[in-house]
Design a protein around this motif. Structure first.
Motif, mmCIF file in Angstrom:
data_model
loop_
_atom_site.group_PDB
_atom_site.id
_atom_site.type_symbol
_atom_site.label_atom_id
_atom_site.label_comp_id
_atom_site.label_asym_id
_atom_site.label_seq_id
_atom_site.Cartn_x
_atom_site.Cartn_y
_atom_site.Cartn_z
ATOM 1 N N ASN A 80 0.825 -1.208 0.000
ATOM 2 C CA ASN A 80 0.000 0.000 0.000
ATOM 3 C C ASN A 80 0.858 1.257 0.000
ATOM 4 O O ASN A 80 0.551 2.230 -0.695
ATOM 5 N N THR A 81 1.929 1.230 0.781
ATOM 6 C CA THR A 81 2.831 2.381 0.824
ATOM 7 C C THR A 81 3.489 2.603 -0.525
ATOM 8 O O THR A 81 3.599 3.737 -0.996
ATOM 9 N N ALA A 82 3.927 1.532 -1.168
ATOM 10 C CA ALA A 82 4.562 1.652 -2.480
ATOM 11 C C ALA A 82 3.576 2.195 -3.511
ATOM 12 O O ALA A 82 3.924 3.067 -4.316
ATOM 13 N N GLU A 83 2.357 1.706 -3.494
ATOM 14 C CA GLU A 83 1.350 2.190 -4.446
ATOM 15 C C GLU A 83 0.998 3.647 -4.162
ATOM 16 O O GLU A 83 0.830 4.444 -5.073
ATOM 17 N N SER A 84 0.899 4.000 -2.897
ATOM 18 C CA SER A 84 0.617 5.381 -2.519
ATOM 19 C C SER A 84 1.732 6.314 -2.994
ATOM 20 O O SER A 84 1.462 7.395 -3.536
ATOM 21 N N ALA A 85 2.979 5.887 -2.799
ATOM 22 C CA ALA A 85 4.114 6.700 -3.256
ATOM 23 C C ALA A 85 4.115 6.830 -4.773
ATOM 24 O O ALA A 85 4.391 7.909 -5.312
ATOM 25 N N ALA A 86 3.791 5.757 -5.472
ATOM 26 C CA ALA A 86 3.742 5.807 -6.933
ATOM 27 C C ALA A 86 2.649 6.769 -7.405
ATOM 28 O O ALA A 86 2.855 7.573 -8.320
ATOM 29 N N GLN A 87 1.480 6.696 -6.767
ATOM 30 C CA GLN A 87 0.378 7.584 -7.144
ATOM 31 C C GLN A 87 0.738 9.041 -6.871
ATOM 32 O O GLN A 87 0.490 9.917 -7.698
ATOM 33 N N GLN A 88 1.339 9.289 -5.725
ATOM 34 C CA GLN A 88 1.724 10.651 -5.372
ATOM 35 C C GLN A 88 2.791 11.189 -6.330
ATOM 36 O O GLN A 88 2.749 12.351 -6.724
ATOM 37 N N SER A 89 3.717 10.330 -6.733
ATOM 38 C CA SER A 89 4.748 10.781 -7.674
ATOM 39 C C SER A 89 4.141 11.110 -9.032
ATOM 40 O O SER A 89 4.583 12.042 -9.700
ATOM 41 N N ARG A 90 3.108 10.368 -9.440
ATOM 42 C CA ARG A 90 2.431 10.691 -10.702
ATOM 43 C C ARG A 90 1.766 12.062 -10.633
ATOM 44 O O ARG A 90 1.799 12.835 -11.586
ATOM 45 N N VAL A 91 1.163 12.370 -9.483
ATOM 46 C CA VAL A 91 0.509 13.670 -9.304
ATOM 47 C C VAL A 91 1.546 14.786 -9.391
ATOM 48 O O VAL A 91 1.361 15.777 -10.099
ATOM 49 N N TYR A 92 2.656 14.622 -8.674
ATOM 50 C CA TYR A 92 3.703 15.652 -8.689
ATOM 51 C C TYR A 92 4.333 15.788 -10.068
ATOM 52 O O TYR A 92 4.658 16.894 -10.504
ATOM 53 N N ALA A 93 4.508 14.664 -10.773
ATOM 54 C CA ALA A 93 5.074 14.724 -12.119
ATOM 55 C C ALA A 93 4.137 15.487 -13.057
ATOM 56 O O ALA A 93 4.582 16.276 -13.893
ATOM 57 N N GLY A 94 2.838 15.260 -12.906
ATOM 58 C CA GLY A 94 1.872 15.986 -13.724
ATOM 59 C C GLY A 94 1.895 17.478 -13.447
ATOM 60 O O GLY A 94 1.858 18.296 -14.366
ATOM 61 N N LYS A 95 1.988 17.842 -12.167
ATOM 62 C CA LYS A 95 2.062 19.266 -11.809
ATOM 63 C C LYS A 95 3.333 19.897 -12.352
ATOM 64 O O LYS A 95 3.313 21.014 -12.881
ATOM 65 N N ALA A 96 4.447 19.175 -12.241
ATOM 66 C CA ALA A 96 5.718 19.694 -12.757
ATOM 67 C C ALA A 96 5.651 19.858 -14.269
ATOM 68 O O ALA A 96 6.134 20.854 -14.826
ATOM 69 N N PHE A 97 5.038 18.896 -14.941
ATOM 70 C CA PHE A 97 4.893 18.971 -16.391
ATOM 71 C C PHE A 97 4.122 20.224 -16.799
ATOM 72 O O PHE A 97 4.537 20.952 -17.695
#
Length: 101
Positions: free
Chosen positions: A44-61
């Motif tokens: 769950n922690t790994a999936e949560s971190a992956a989801q959060q990184s996708r959100v931040y990557a989208g914002k950075a993009f």
């Protein structure tokens, strides 16, 4: 993060190869690693971190896109547009065969 994991994997491999405990210790380490990887909290922690990184990557993009604007060469802009259209049309995957879920 990837480099840290690579380092830890190399450290574990070096320990296994360097130890005199042999196969028994290797099996213990393998069993422990499998138990940790299958732990629901870890997953769950790994999936949560992956989801959060996708959100931040989208914002950075979007931030970079807004700041760069029209200074990007047309060929690059066309490629980005085609990738956006492909993702909007429901493919959901990228060039490596992975999805954004």
């Amino acid at each position: 993060m990837r480099y840290r994991l690579t380092f830890l994997a190399g450290l574990a491999l070096g320990y296994v190869l360097g130890t005199r405990a042999g196969r028994e210790r290797y099996e213990q380490l393998k069993k422990s690693a499998r138990r940790v990887a299958q732990n629901p909290a870890v997953r769950n922690t790994a999936e949560s971190a992956a989801q959060q990184s996708r959100v931040y990557a989208g914002k950075a993009f979007h931030t970079v896109s807004d700041k760069v604007g029209d200074r990007v060469p047309e060929a690059v802009a066309q490629r980005v547009r085609s990738l956006r259209e492909r993702n909007v049309n429901g493919s959901g995957g990228d060039d490596w065969g992975t999805s954004n879920t």
